[in-house]
Write an enzyme that holds these catalytic residues in place. Structure first.
Site, PDB file in Angstrom:
ATOM      1  N   ASN A   1       0.846  -1.208   0.000  1.00 47.47           N
ATOM      2  CA  ASN A   1       0.000   0.000   0.000  1.00 47.47           C
ATOM      3  C   ASN A   1       0.873   1.247   0.000  1.00 47.47           C
ATOM      4  O   ASN A   1       0.756   2.106   0.877  1.00 47.47           O
ATOM      5  CB  ASN A   1      -0.890   0.016   1.242  1.00 47.47           C
ATOM      6  CG  ASN A   1      -2.201  -0.712   1.022  1.00 47.47           C
ATOM      7  OD1 ASN A   1      -2.752  -0.713  -0.074  1.00 47.47           O
ATOM      8  ND2 ASN A   1      -2.700  -1.337   2.080  1.00 47.47           N
TER       9      ASN A   1
ATOM     10  N   LYS B   1      -5.753   2.226  -5.723  1.00 44.47           N
ATOM     11  CA  LYS B   1      -5.870   1.464  -4.463  1.00 44.47           C
ATOM     12  C   LYS B   1      -6.092   2.412  -3.280  1.00 44.47           C
ATOM     13  O   LYS B   1      -6.856   2.099  -2.349  1.00 44.47           O
ATOM     14  CB  LYS B   1      -4.619   0.605  -4.238  1.00 44.47           C
ATOM     15  CG  LYS B   1      -4.636  -0.190  -2.920  1.00 44.47           C
ATOM     16  CD  LYS B   1      -5.817  -1.109  -2.839  1.00 44.47           C
ATOM     17  CE  LYS B   1      -5.972  -2.020  -1.660  1.00 44.47           C
ATOM     18  NZ  LYS B   1      -5.374  -1.814  -0.397  1.00 44.47           N
TER      19      LYS B   1
ATOM     20  N   GLU C   1     -13.439   1.977   1.283  1.00 40.43           N
ATOM     21  CA  GLU C   1     -13.510   0.939   2.330  1.00 40.43           C
ATOM     22  C   GLU C   1     -13.804   1.572   3.706  1.00 40.43           C
ATOM     23  O   GLU C   1     -14.646   1.086   4.456  1.00 40.43           O
ATOM     24  CB  GLU C   1     -12.161   0.212   2.331  1.00 40.43           C
ATOM     25  CG  GLU C   1     -11.971  -0.913   3.299  1.00 40.43           C
ATOM     26  CD  GLU C   1     -10.559  -1.500   3.121  1.00 40.43           C
ATOM     27  OE1 GLU C   1     -10.283  -2.126   2.084  1.00 40.43           O
ATOM     28  OE2 GLU C   1      -9.717  -1.304   4.027  1.00 40.43           O
TER      29      GLU C   1
HETATM   30  N1  LIG Z   1      -2.814  -7.060   5.415  1.00 42.62           N
HETATM   31  C1  LIG Z   1      -3.669  -6.549   4.516  1.00 42.62           C
HETATM   32  O1  LIG Z   1      -4.901  -6.634   4.628  1.00 42.62           O
HETATM   33  C2  LIG Z   1      -3.147  -5.879   3.286  1.00 42.62           C
HETATM   34  C3  LIG Z   1      -1.858  -5.370   3.246  1.00 42.62           C
HETATM   35  N2  LIG Z   1      -1.429  -4.722   2.133  1.00 42.62           N
HETATM   36  C4  LIG Z   1      -0.082  -4.152   2.073  1.00 42.62           C
HETATM   37  O2  LIG Z   1       0.851  -5.195   1.791  1.00 42.62           O
HETATM   38  C5  LIG Z   1       2.124  -4.884   2.404  1.00 42.62           C
HETATM   39  C6  LIG Z   1       2.508  -6.028   3.329  1.00 42.62           C
HETATM   40  O3  LIG Z   1       1.482  -6.168   4.292  1.00 42.62           O
HETATM   41  P1  LIG Z   1       1.374  -7.438   5.284  1.00 42.62           P
HETATM   42  O4  LIG Z   1       1.797  -8.674   4.586  1.00 42.62           O
HETATM   43  O5  LIG Z   1       0.039  -7.340   5.905  1.00 42.62           O
HETATM   44  O6  LIG Z   1       2.501  -7.035   6.349  1.00 42.62           O
HETATM   45  P2  LIG Z   1       3.256  -8.014   7.383  1.00 42.62           P
HETATM   46  O7  LIG Z   1       3.737  -7.110   8.465  1.00 42.62           O
HETATM   47  O8  LIG Z   1       2.411  -9.179   7.711  1.00 42.62           O
HETATM   48  O9  LIG Z   1       4.524  -8.536   6.529  1.00 42.62           O
HETATM   49  C7  LIG Z   1       5.582  -7.723   6.119  1.00 42.62           C
HETATM   50  C8  LIG Z   1       6.818  -8.607   5.953  1.00 42.62           C
HETATM   51  O10 LIG Z   1       7.859  -7.828   5.377  1.00 42.62           O
HETATM   52  C9  LIG Z   1       9.065  -8.185   6.039  1.00 42.62           C
HETATM   53  N3  LIG Z   1      10.019  -7.090   5.855  1.00 42.62           N
HETATM   54  C10 LIG Z   1       9.959  -5.844   6.391  1.00 42.62           C
HETATM   55  N4  LIG Z   1      11.002  -5.117   5.951  1.00 42.62           N
HETATM   56  C11 LIG Z   1      11.710  -5.913   5.122  1.00 42.62           C
HETATM   57  C12 LIG Z   1      12.891  -5.723   4.355  1.00 42.62           C
HETATM   58  N5  LIG Z   1      13.542  -4.542   4.349  1.00 42.62           N
HETATM   59  N6  LIG Z   1      13.362  -6.762   3.634  1.00 42.62           N
HETATM   60  C13 LIG Z   1      12.718  -7.951   3.630  1.00 42.62           C
HETATM   61  N7  LIG Z   1      11.588  -8.185   4.334  1.00 42.62           N
HETATM   62  C14 LIG Z   1      11.101  -7.171   5.064  1.00 42.62           C
HETATM   63  C15 LIG Z   1       8.670  -8.427   7.483  1.00 42.62           C
HETATM   64  O11 LIG Z   1       9.644  -9.210   8.165  1.00 42.62           O
HETATM   65  C16 LIG Z   1       7.334  -9.157   7.297  1.00 42.62           C
HETATM   66  O12 LIG Z   1       7.505 -10.548   7.206  1.00 42.62           O
HETATM   67  C17 LIG Z   1       1.908  -3.546   3.130  1.00 42.62           C
HETATM   68  O13 LIG Z   1       2.280  -2.486   2.288  1.00 42.62           O
HETATM   69  C18 LIG Z   1       0.413  -3.520   3.375  1.00 42.62           C
HETATM   70  O14 LIG Z   1      -0.093  -2.220   3.543  1.00 42.62           O
HETATM   71  C19 LIG Z   1      -2.196  -4.586   1.013  1.00 42.62           C
HETATM   72  C20 LIG Z   1      -3.471  -5.082   1.004  1.00 42.62           C
HETATM   73  C21 LIG Z   1      -4.053  -5.744   2.141  1.00 42.62           C
HETATM   74  O1  LIG Z   2      -5.375  -2.230   2.129  1.00 44.05           O
HETATM   75  C1  LIG Z   2      -5.935  -2.904   2.975  1.00 44.05           C
HETATM   76  C2  LIG Z   2      -7.268  -3.479   2.744  1.00 44.05           C
HETATM   77  O2  LIG Z   2      -7.778  -3.112   1.502  1.00 44.05           O
HETATM   78  C3  LIG Z   2      -5.229  -3.109   4.272  1.00 44.05           C
HETATM   79  O3  LIG Z   2      -5.902  -3.988   5.121  1.00 44.05           O
HETATM   80  C4  LIG Z   2      -4.965  -1.779   4.937  1.00 44.05           C
HETATM   81  O4  LIG Z   2      -4.165  -1.999   6.080  1.00 44.05           O
HETATM   82  C5  LIG Z   2      -6.287  -1.092   5.291  1.00 44.05           C
HETATM   83  O5  LIG Z   2      -6.055   0.247   5.658  1.00 44.05           O
HETATM   84  P1  LIG Z   2      -6.045   0.697   7.212  1.00 44.05           P
HETATM   85  O6  LIG Z   2      -4.912  -0.094   7.869  1.00 44.05           O
HETATM   86  O7  LIG Z   2      -5.807   2.164   7.204  1.00 44.05           O
HETATM   87  O8  LIG Z   2      -7.389   0.305   7.792  1.00 44.05           O
END
Ligand SMILES: NC(=O)C1=CN([C@@H]2O[C@H](COP(=O)(O)OP(=O)(O)OC[C@H]3O[C@@H](n4cnc5c(N)ncnc54)[C@H](O)[C@@H]3O)[C@@H](O)[C@H]2O)C=CC1
Ligand SMILES: O=C(CO)[C@H](O)[C@H](O)COP(=O)(O)O
Length: 299
Positions: A95, A169, A176
């Site tokens: 994101n 997005k 959302e």
């Molecule tokens: N969780 C959600 O619902 C959604 C998340 N996103 C986006 O996707 C991205 C990842 O989110 P999540 O998987 O939920 O986060 P998370 O915190 O579960 O995973 C992030 C991973 O990246 C690793 N990491 C951090 N810095 C690093 C680096 N410099 N090199 C290698 N690995 C590194 C961490 O160790 C961790 O395993 C974020 O930008 C988030 O906003 C997008 C849509 C939905």
């Molecule tokens: O992109 C998403 C869902 O579509 C992630 O869940 C995001 O973290 C949602 O935004 P916020 O953390 O501000 O509630």
């Protein structure tokens, strides 16, 4: 196709699982050894450093970043920089703020795709919705990977030039916020209102044919089923907020009124006051000031 994935948390692990399941060769790296081990368990080739990661990739590198938005993306791109050239493609599936993505696309030696990803960890079984910005050739090149990570060929699309994927997005997330707020208000009135209602039942009926049925409403139904109709011990504090803030800032800049999205964002900020909102406390006291209304006091 061979794909390198960096960032193996909630979302990156799903990218690994779905691309491996589709028959792609995946090289996986994360700062967290346990996350790398989980990716290896799922069939990826584990790397123990960025240098090891790039060594395991072939001459034409296709890399998916799924690290937290912000500094982690810049740090990772800096580490990759010397190993990339203009035949390579980097996808940022996180994101990220769209203006950061435009800046990164300009400085990255590889073609850069900004990819808004929707569906969340709960969408793993179905696949995600992917909103992609950047060069057409790079999008076409990554199409087999997008087919695998998305719900299928209809679950991804090129929105336009660099930045447009993350822009779409960002606004998706603003929508959302507002949808969550309006479901919240409706259920609050049902909860506080005239009838003793089973809110799981209300949500279930609405989810079957009602105009307002949706996945978020299915998640409301799940929440009432799992937490109870009064939401049990769930606190009244809402975290997150960056994507909604960017959406509201963009609305101001473009002079497009976004009252619902702003209100939803403001409700989040308001929910974080530790000891009640100061403005509500002042309004409470002012009602005494002008009307001699009774002042409810804190314990
Ligand atoms: N969780 C959600 O619902 C959604 C998340 N996103 C986006 O996707 C991205 C990842 O989110 P999540 O998987 O939920 O986060 P998370 O915190 O579960 O995973 C992030 C991973 O990246 C690793 N990491 C951090 N810095 C690093 C680096 N410099 N090199 C290698 N690995 C590194 C961490 O160790 C961790 O395993 C974020 O930008 C988030 O906003 C997008 C849509 C939905
Ligand atoms: O992109 C998403 C869902 O579509 C992630 O869940 C995001 O973290 C949602 O935004 P916020 O953390 O501000 O509630």
């Amino acid at each position: 196709m061979q794909l390198g994935v960096i960032g193996l948390g909630r979302m990156g692990q799903i990218v690994v699982d779905r691309t491996v399941a589709a028959g792609h060769d995946v090289v996986a790296f994360d700062l967290d050894d346990d996350a790398v081990a989980a990716a290896a368990e799922a069939g990826a080739d584990p790397a123990d450093s960025i240098d090891d990661f790039v060594d395991r990739l072939g001459p034409e590198k296709r890399i998916w970043l799924m690290v937290p938005a912000g500094e982690a993306v810049d740090v990772t791109l800096e580490e990759l920089e010397d190993h990339l050239n203009d035949d390579d493609v980097v996808v940022d599936g996180g994101n990220s703020f769209f203006e950061d993505s435009v800046r990164r696309a300009e400085s990255c030696p590889a073609a850069y795709l900004d990819c808004g990803t929707s569906g969340g960890p709960a969408g793993a079984e179905l696949g995600f919705s992917l909103m992609v910005g950047g060069p057409q050739w790079a999008y076409d090149e990554l199409e087999p990977v997008f087919d695998a990570v998305a719900t299928g060929p209809d679950g991804h699309g090129r929105m336009g030039p660099s930045g447009s994927g993350h822009y779409v997005k960002m606004i998706h997330n603003g929508v959302e916020y507002a949808l969550m707020q309006t479901y919240g208000e409706g259920f609050e009135l049902l909860h506080e209102g005239r009838y003793d209602l089973d809110l799981e039942n209300v949500a279930a009926v609405w989810n079957n044919g009602a105009v307002i049925r949706s996945w978020l409403l299915e998640l409301c139904e799940e929440a009432f089923r799992e937490e109870g109709t009064d939401l049990g011990t769930v606190a009244d504090r809402i975290e997150g907020g960056s994507t909604g803030t960017w959406t509201v800032q963009e609305g101001l800049e473009q002079e497009v009124p976004l009252p619902l999205i702003y209100t939803a964002l403001a409700e989040r900020f308001g929910s974080r006051a530790d000891d009640g909102r100061f403005s509500r406390r002042l309004a409470n006291r002012l009602r005494y000031g002008f009307g001699r209304h009774e002042v409810p006091r804190r314990e």
